[in-house]
Design a protein around this motif. Structure first.
Motif, PDB file in Angstrom:
ATOM      1  N   SER A   1      40.499  88.998  43.961  1.00 30.97           N
ATOM      2  CA  SER A   1      40.101  88.141  45.375  1.00 30.97           C
ATOM      3  C   SER A   1      41.673  88.084  46.148  1.00 30.97           C
ATOM      4  O   SER A   1      41.432  87.529  47.476  1.00 30.97           O
ATOM      5  N   GLY A   2      42.784  88.313  45.599  1.00 31.53           N
ATOM      6  CA  GLY A   2      44.090  88.179  46.348  1.00 31.53           C
ATOM      7  C   GLY A   2      44.419  86.647  46.404  1.00 31.53           C
ATOM      8  O   GLY A   2      45.500  86.401  47.218  1.00 31.53           O
ATOM      9  N   THR A   3      43.889  85.743  45.637  1.00 32.47           N
ATOM     10  CA  THR A   3      44.217  84.312  45.549  1.00 32.47           C
ATOM     11  C   THR A   3      45.346  84.110  44.699  1.00 32.47           C
ATOM     12  O   THR A   3      46.157  83.157  44.842  1.00 32.47           O
ATOM     13  N   GLN A   4      45.589  84.760  43.477  1.00 34.61           N
ATOM     14  CA  GLN A   4      46.566  84.691  42.667  1.00 34.61           C
ATOM     15  C   GLN A   4      47.490  86.015  42.604  1.00 34.61           C
ATOM     16  O   GLN A   4      47.136  86.995  42.610  1.00 34.61           O
ATOM     17  N   ARG A   5      49.005  85.823  42.415  1.00 33.95           N
ATOM     18  CA  ARG A   5      49.898  86.904  42.579  1.00 33.95           C
ATOM     19  C   ARG A   5      51.026  86.470  41.492  1.00 33.95           C
ATOM     20  O   ARG A   5      51.408  85.348  41.513  1.00 33.95           O
ATOM     21  N   VAL A   6      51.483  87.309  40.781  1.00 34.38           N
ATOM     22  CA  VAL A   6      52.716  87.193  40.026  1.00 34.38           C
ATOM     23  C   VAL A   6      53.602  88.393  40.541  1.00 34.38           C
ATOM     24  O   VAL A   6      53.321  89.654  40.532  1.00 34.38           O
ATOM     25  N   GLU A   7      54.838  88.012  40.741  1.00 37.44           N
ATOM     26  CA  GLU A   7      55.917  88.839  41.295  1.00 37.44           C
ATOM     27  C   GLU A   7      57.103  88.764  39.979  1.00 37.44           C
ATOM     28  O   GLU A   7      57.533  87.763  39.732  1.00 37.44           O
ATOM     29  N   ALA A   8      57.386  89.937  39.688  1.00 39.29           N
ATOM     30  CA  ALA A   8      58.744  90.062  38.707  1.00 39.29           C
ATOM     31  C   ALA A   8      59.691  90.847  39.324  1.00 39.29           C
ATOM     32  O   ALA A   8      59.248  91.983  39.556  1.00 39.29           O
ATOM     33  N   ALA A   9      60.768  90.572  39.233  1.00 43.16           N
ATOM     34  CA  ALA A   9      62.149  91.553  40.017  1.00 43.16           C
ATOM     35  C   ALA A   9      63.416  91.179  38.998  1.00 43.16           C
ATOM     36  O   ALA A   9      63.800  90.008  38.808  1.00 43.16           O
ATOM     37  N   PRO A  10      63.838  92.139  38.329  1.00 40.82           N
ATOM     38  CA  PRO A  10      65.083  92.138  37.600  1.00 40.82           C
ATOM     39  C   PRO A  10      66.245  91.946  38.747  1.00 40.82           C
ATOM     40  O   PRO A  10      66.040  92.362  40.033  1.00 40.82           O
ATOM     41  N   TYR A  11      67.215  91.151  38.384  1.00 41.80           N
ATOM     42  CA  TYR A  11      68.252  90.731  39.235  1.00 41.80           C
ATOM     43  C   TYR A  11      69.753  90.833  38.437  1.00 41.80           C
ATOM     44  O   TYR A  11      70.802  90.686  39.078  1.00 41.80           O
TER      45      TYR A  11
END
Length: 135
Positions: free
Chosen positions: A96-106
């Motif tokens: 539904s696009g209401t929840q999102r997880v973003e993971a980014a190496p830094y």
């Protein structure tokens, strides 16, 4: 014709279903932690919501919370691992696009990668974490 199932029968069916859907490697530590937190929050909320039978509300809320918390823990763990191994950001979004997880190496620390995770609900950041992912 209706069939009544006893509690032990339902428990056995649930265990068989869970075993059939189980990941070959098993849940990660993040999955266990998410499940435990979800169970606690769900049990408390369920007990407060069900005025007629607090025990029933607590059990149902705890079970649903454990499933949801474990799923979120597994998804965040998978996103962090994928971001670390690919060395690029990864985004998981629900249908539904209401929840999102973003993971980014830094950053890197030896053979390990440091990954920042951001959890969004309805476009707002609800939690940020950092995780070390090692091969």
């Amino acid at each position: 014709m209706r069939t009544k199932l006893s509690f032990p029968t339902l428990a056995l069916l649930a265990a068989l279903l869970a075993a059939g859907c189980a990941n070959v490697q098993g849940p990660s530590q993040a999955g266990y932690q998410g499940g435990a937190v979800g169970a606690g929050v769900g049990a408390a909320a369920g007990a407060l919501i069900d005025d007629d039978n607090r025990w029933r509300g607590g059990v149902i809320g705890g079970a649903l919370g454990a499933l949801m918390g474990g799923a979120v823990g597994e998804i965040s763990n998978r996103a962090a691992q994928e971001a670390a191994y690919r060395n690029q950001p990864v985004v998981y979004t629900n249908q539904s696009g209401t929840q999102r997880v973003e993971a980014a190496p830094y950053a890197a620390r030896g053979d390990c990668r440091l990954v920042k995770e951001r959890f969004y609900e309805h476009g707002r950041v609800v939690r940020e974490t950092e995780r070390e992912v090692c091969p």
